[in-house]
Design an enzyme around this catalytic site. Structure first.
Site, mmCIF file in Angstrom:
data_model
loop_
_atom_site.group_PDB
_atom_site.id
_atom_site.type_symbol
_atom_site.label_atom_id
_atom_site.label_comp_id
_atom_site.label_asym_id
_atom_site.label_seq_id
_atom_site.Cartn_x
_atom_site.Cartn_y
_atom_site.Cartn_z
ATOM 1 N N HIS A 1 -2.987 1.278 5.326
ATOM 2 C CA HIS A 1 -1.890 2.166 4.911
ATOM 3 C C HIS A 1 -1.533 3.146 6.023
ATOM 4 C CE1 HIS A 1 0.526 5.028 2.679
ATOM 5 N NE2 HIS A 1 -0.294 5.988 3.082
ATOM 6 N N HIS B 1 2.229 4.139 8.056
ATOM 7 C CA HIS B 1 2.722 5.341 8.709
ATOM 8 C C HIS B 1 3.037 5.166 10.193
ATOM 9 C CE1 HIS B 1 2.657 8.361 5.544
ATOM 10 N NE2 HIS B 1 1.566 7.780 5.077
ATOM 11 N N GLU C 1 6.994 8.598 1.836
ATOM 12 C CA GLU C 1 6.014 7.667 1.265
ATOM 13 C C GLU C 1 6.687 6.562 0.449
ATOM 14 O OE1 GLU C 1 2.924 7.232 1.783
ATOM 15 O OE2 GLU C 1 2.044 9.118 2.449
ATOM 16 N N SER D 1 3.163 -0.486 3.186
ATOM 17 C CA SER D 1 1.764 -0.929 3.264
ATOM 18 C C SER D 1 1.255 -1.546 1.973
ATOM 19 C CB SER D 1 0.863 0.249 3.642
ATOM 20 O OG SER D 1 0.959 1.280 2.676
#
Length: 299
Positions: free
Chosen positions: A162, A167, A208, A227
């Site tokens: 993730h 990111h 997010e 992700s």
């Protein structure tokens, strides 16, 4: 409402220095003593890290490397179908390895020339003020553990997949990296936990779990979607609402399920204008001003 601590397994250290990661009973690795010992050792390395020291290197196992290879291949296919063009361009420039788990200094070496960001290790939960505040210095705190090998396409908590595939591919975009930096600058202005939480919730529904329309299709740019093997296909079934900072900062949601409501931008420029503009001007009184106004800031 969003509570950052719910996302991470708590990490404790005894007076004797023993480090324990407390996995939930639903975690795929909770009954695997080898995995639990592994998680404790990786967390201990992060806790021992201090700025200026070399970043801890993890000697990843063959099982962990195989998890990375499986997930990298599967997510690459998903990204081609569902990720925004901005993310795809950034990911191409970043060129993360698919055959092995990159060390954090390897991620930084590729990322820093693109946007100035670099990675620092985290054992698990990083307090909100430190996590978001570090963006002002273009630092991203990242875990280094990998999800349990029995469920390579699922994790109940953020892991290196993730933090890096989600990111880093996002922060490799100069446009998104600039928004991250405004988040860090905003945190420096905030003095109340209430305002900090409002900022965190807006971040949740944008960086997010944000989506954007491109050429008549809805594509994702949020790291949580990028992700997630499962949710990256399901997000287009969510209720899509226009960007609304007041709603995004006060919405009630369940982090254990796919998000039923997402906020969709019409372009990357709108994300910069509305989301970036909010972070650039936010102060402690902003949440109350938005509630009293009953609408998001003018676009």
């Amino acid at each position: 409402m969003f509570t950052e601590a719910q996302l991470y397994s708590p990490v404790t250290r005894t007076g004797d220095g023993d480090v324990t990661v407390h996995l939930s009973e639903e975690h795929p690795g909770v009954h695997d003593p080898v995995y639990r010992a592994r998680r404790n050792a990786i967390a201990a390395l992060a806790l021992d890290y201090a700025p200026g020291k070399p970043l801890p290197h993890i000697s990843y196992t063959d099982e962990e490397q195989q998890v990375w290879r499986i997930v990298s291949a599967e997510l690459a296919r998903k990204h081609r179908n569902y990720a925004s063009a901005e993310v795809l361009t950034a990911a191409e420039a970043l060129a993360l390895p698919t055959d092995h788990i990159p060390q954090l200094d390897e991620v930084s070496a590729a990322l820093t020339p693109l946007t100035g960001f670099r990675y620092a290790p985290a054992a698990g939960l990083v307090p909100l003020r430190e996590f978001f505040g570090s963006f002002a210095d273009r630092i991203f705190h990242s875990t280094q553990y990998i999800r349990h090998h029995s469920a390579p396409l699922y994790t109940p908590e953020p892991d290196a997949i993730h933090e890096i595939i989600g990111h880093a591919n996002q922060i490799a975009s100069p446009r998104f990296a600039a928004i991250y930096a405004t988040v860090g600058a905003a945190v420096a202005r905030l003095t109340t936990d209430r305002a900090l939480k409002f900022l965190a919730d807006v971040f949740w529904f944008s960086m997010e779990f944000g989506v954007v329309r491109e050429h008549g299709e809805v594509r994702c740019y949020g790291a949580g979607l990028l992700s997630s093997y499962g949710e990256i296909e399901e997000f287009r079934h969510a209720e899509l609402r226009p960007l609304d900072i007041a709603q995004m900062g006060t919405a009630t949601y369940d982090i254990t399920h796919y998000q039923p409501v997402l906020y969709c931008a019409d372009s990357i420029a709108e994300i910069e204008d509305v989301i970036g503009g909010f972070f650039a001007t936010m102060d402690d009184e902003t949440p109350d001003r938005l509630r009293h106004a009953g609408t998001a800031p003018a676009r």
